[in-house]
Scaffold this motif. Structure first.
Motif, PDB file in Angstrom:
ATOM      1  N   SER A  57     -28.470  44.699 -32.136  1.00  0.00           N
ATOM      2  CA  SER A  57     -27.519  44.067 -31.218  1.00  0.00           C
ATOM      3  C   SER A  57     -28.068  42.738 -30.709  1.00  0.00           C
ATOM      4  O   SER A  57     -29.270  42.604 -30.459  1.00  0.00           O
ATOM      5  N   ALA A  58     -27.180  41.759 -30.555  1.00  0.00           N
ATOM      6  CA  ALA A  58     -27.578  40.454 -30.016  1.00  0.00           C
ATOM      7  C   ALA A  58     -27.759  40.567 -28.500  1.00  0.00           C
ATOM      8  O   ALA A  58     -26.895  41.074 -27.795  1.00  0.00           O
ATOM      9  N   CYS A  59     -28.911  40.113 -28.016  1.00  0.00           N
ATOM     10  CA  CYS A  59     -29.220  40.191 -26.579  1.00  0.00           C
ATOM     11  C   CYS A  59     -29.597  38.802 -26.066  1.00  0.00           C
ATOM     12  O   CYS A  59     -29.938  37.908 -26.840  1.00  0.00           O
ATOM     13  N   GLU A  60     -29.537  38.656 -24.766  1.00  0.00           N
ATOM     14  CA  GLU A  60     -29.849  37.377 -24.137  1.00  0.00           C
ATOM     15  C   GLU A  60     -30.662  37.617 -22.876  1.00  0.00           C
ATOM     16  O   GLU A  60     -30.291  38.425 -22.023  1.00  0.00           O
ATOM     17  N   LEU A  61     -31.795  36.945 -22.762  1.00  0.00           N
ATOM     18  CA  LEU A  61     -32.669  37.052 -21.596  1.00  0.00           C
ATOM     19  C   LEU A  61     -32.696  35.706 -20.884  1.00  0.00           C
ATOM     20  O   LEU A  61     -32.930  34.676 -21.514  1.00  0.00           O
ATOM     21  N   ARG A  62     -32.448  35.733 -19.596  1.00  0.00           N
ATOM     22  CA  ARG A  62     -32.479  34.503 -18.810  1.00  0.00           C
ATOM     23  C   ARG A  62     -33.738  34.499 -17.939  1.00  0.00           C
ATOM     24  O   ARG A  62     -33.960  35.420 -17.148  1.00  0.00           O
ATOM     25  N   PHE A  63     -34.541  33.452 -18.081  1.00  0.00           N
ATOM     26  CA  PHE A  63     -35.799  33.322 -17.340  1.00  0.00           C
ATOM     27  C   PHE A  63     -35.730  32.041 -16.526  1.00  0.00           C
ATOM     28  O   PHE A  63     -35.881  30.934 -17.041  1.00  0.00           O
ATOM     29  N   GLY A  64     -35.462  32.202 -15.215  1.00  0.00           N
ATOM     30  CA  GLY A  64     -35.331  31.057 -14.326  1.00  0.00           C
ATOM     31  C   GLY A  64     -36.453  30.980 -13.312  1.00  0.00           C
ATOM     32  O   GLY A  64     -37.456  31.692 -13.410  1.00  0.00           O
ATOM     33  N   ILE A  65     -36.279  30.120 -12.319  1.00  0.00           N
ATOM     34  CA  ILE A  65     -37.316  29.935 -11.302  1.00  0.00           C
ATOM     35  C   ILE A  65     -37.533  31.225 -10.510  1.00  0.00           C
ATOM     36  O   ILE A  65     -38.667  31.591 -10.195  1.00  0.00           O
ATOM     37  N   ILE A  68     -53.856  32.281 -14.711  1.00  0.00           N
ATOM     38  CA  ILE A  68     -54.146  30.854 -14.917  1.00  0.00           C
ATOM     39  C   ILE A  68     -52.881  30.115 -15.330  1.00  0.00           C
ATOM     40  O   ILE A  68     -52.554  29.048 -14.790  1.00  0.00           O
ATOM     41  N   LEU A  69     -52.148  30.679 -16.280  1.00  0.00           N
ATOM     42  CA  LEU A  69     -50.929  30.032 -16.776  1.00  0.00           C
ATOM     43  C   LEU A  69     -49.858  29.978 -15.695  1.00  0.00           C
ATOM     44  O   LEU A  69     -49.153  28.971 -15.539  1.00  0.00           O
ATOM     45  N   LEU A  70     -49.733  31.057 -14.920  1.00  0.00           N
ATOM     46  CA  LEU A  70     -48.727  31.095 -13.852  1.00  0.00           C
ATOM     47  C   LEU A  70     -49.045  30.094 -12.752  1.00  0.00           C
ATOM     48  O   LEU A  70     -48.167  29.355 -12.287  1.00  0.00           O
ATOM     49  N   LEU A  71     -50.311  30.053 -12.320  1.00  0.00           N
ATOM     50  CA  LEU A  71     -50.694  29.166 -11.227  1.00  0.00           C
ATOM     51  C   LEU A  71     -50.604  27.697 -11.633  1.00  0.00           C
ATOM     52  O   LEU A  71     -50.271  26.840 -10.804  1.00  0.00           O
ATOM     53  N   THR A  72     -50.901  27.405 -12.889  1.00  0.00           N
ATOM     54  CA  THR A  72     -50.754  26.028 -13.368  1.00  0.00           C
ATOM     55  C   THR A  72     -49.281  25.624 -13.382  1.00  0.00           C
ATOM     56  O   THR A  72     -48.907  24.553 -12.903  1.00  0.00           O
ATOM     57  N   SER A  73     -48.457  26.502 -13.908  1.00  0.00           N
ATOM     58  CA  SER A  73     -47.018  26.218 -14.006  1.00  0.00           C
ATOM     59  C   SER A  73     -46.389  26.063 -12.638  1.00  0.00           C
ATOM     60  O   SER A  73     -45.411  25.323 -12.471  1.00  0.00           O
ATOM     61  N   SER A 112     -40.273  22.384 -12.680  1.00  0.00           N
ATOM     62  CA  SER A 112     -39.529  23.451 -13.361  1.00  0.00           C
ATOM     63  C   SER A 112     -40.557  24.463 -13.879  1.00  0.00           C
ATOM     64  O   SER A 112     -40.884  24.486 -15.074  1.00  0.00           O
ATOM     65  N   PRO A 113     -41.097  25.294 -12.981  1.00  0.00           N
ATOM     66  CA  PRO A 113     -42.237  26.142 -13.350  1.00  0.00           C
ATOM     67  C   PRO A 113     -41.940  27.130 -14.471  1.00  0.00           C
ATOM     68  O   PRO A 113     -42.832  27.463 -15.253  1.00  0.00           O
ATOM     69  N   HIS A 114     -40.698  27.603 -14.541  1.00  0.00           N
ATOM     70  CA  HIS A 114     -40.364  28.563 -15.595  1.00  0.00           C
ATOM     71  C   HIS A 114     -40.458  27.917 -16.969  1.00  0.00           C
ATOM     72  O   HIS A 114     -40.934  28.548 -17.929  1.00  0.00           O
TER      73      HIS A 114
END
Length: 318
Positions: free
Chosen positions: A23-31, A85-90, A95-97
């Motif tokens: 099945s086709a799915c969609e994930l939204r990753f925002g701030i 590390i990746l989260l804190l840098t972003s 637009s951190p996401h």
């Protein structure tokens, strides 16, 4: 990925399409999902350091695990330390996401050590921070000009927040990964003292938190941390909260200004003003219908915020 490399500010979520079980799915990753991922990753690391197993942190919850899932898509061996590390840098990007997905894809190689990635990301984080310096300085000048006189119920709070942000951005530029250093030095014995100092250093305040070192008794075991801060739930800060709420509501409702939609005062749960008792229904459904602020005093935070921003009632009848 090409759009993300442009590193332009956007509040729009990144849309990830995939196929699951045919099945086709969609994930939204925002701030919002990004910050929930940050909180989850930091809590997980914190609980491990103080030897407290939190069953909730192990739940495969969306959006709390989205950041971790994205990082492990690019690198299945991504450690919790590298994830932070990746989260804190972003977090330093507008637009951190987007920045997080970009960094996760760049630093996917499991052969590169976490220590080396931290060195590289410190440089990148400082670059992001320095980009922010200009508009933060401009915002502070605008606030100072907008409130030339003492104004304890709004202007002084804005100035205190502005000064705090200015101080913290200097500290953050010197050490972009303060949270990692904090997590490295805490133990099961010293974490309360260390947490108190950490919060105080950055002008933050936590009024109540669960004391997880005590045996559960069916009731919350409370400890107070950081009770002296500009972020206390005082009338001044509650007025500030109401002002931000009204500003956002006015912006979001500008296209539907004629609609009358019930909403609750944003500080109702901890406000101690008498209107909460006498006019509870108005507080919970239409706080803009409270009388206009009276120069003799006795105004609640919402009245003060409405007066200071000179916002008209939505329907013009109250």
């Amino acid at each position: 990925m090409e759009a993300i490399t442009e590193q332009k500010y956007t509040r729009e979520p990144v849309v990830i399409s995939y196929i699951h079980n045919g099945s086709a799915c969609e994930l939204r990753f925002g701030i919002g999902e990004f910050y929930e991922s940050c909180a989850d990753a930091l809590e997980k690391y914190f609980c491990a350091k103080i030897n407290h197993h939190d069953i909730f942190s192990d739940a495969d919850s969306v959006p709390y695990k989205t950041g971790e899932s994205i990082a492990k898509f690019f690198n299945p061996q991504c450690s919790d330390y590298r994830l932070l590390i990746l989260l804190l840098t972003s977090m330093q990007h507008g637009s951190p996401h987007q920045a997080f997905i970009l960094l996760a894809s760049i630093f996917h190689n499991p052969d590169t050590s976490d220590e080396r990635i931290r060195e590289i990301c410190e440089i990148q984080a400082r670059d992001f921070i320095n980009i922010n310096r200009g508009w933060i300085a401009g915002t502070r000048d605008m606030i100072d000009r907008g409130f030339p006189r003492e104004d304890p119920f709004l202007g002084d709070v804005f100035k205190s927040l502005s000064a705090s942000i200015d101080k913290n951005i200097t500290i953050r530029s010197e050490n972009p990964f303060l949270e990692l250093d904090f997590l490295d030095r805490i133990t099961e014995e010293n974490y309360k003292e260390q947490l108190t100092c950490f919060i105080a250093d950055f002008d933050g305040c936590v009024i109540y938190v669960d004391d997880q070192s005590m045996e559960p008794s069916g009731n919350y075991q409370k400890i107070v941390i950081g009770d002296n801060s500009i972020f206390n739930q005082s009338k001044e800060f509650m007025t500030f909260q109401c002002s931000i709420f009204l500003g956002l509501k006015n912006y979001n409702d500008c296209m539907v200004i004629k609609q009358q939609i019930d909403y609750s005062c944003p500080v109702f749960s901890y406000c101690e003003d008498m209107k909460k008792t006498e006019h509870r229904h108005i507080c919970l459904t239409a706080p803009h219908c409270h009388p206009k602020a009276d120069i003799r005093g006795g105004n609640c935070p919402f009245q003060l915020a409405t007066y200071k921003y000179d916002l008209n009632n939505l329907d013009g009848t109250c």
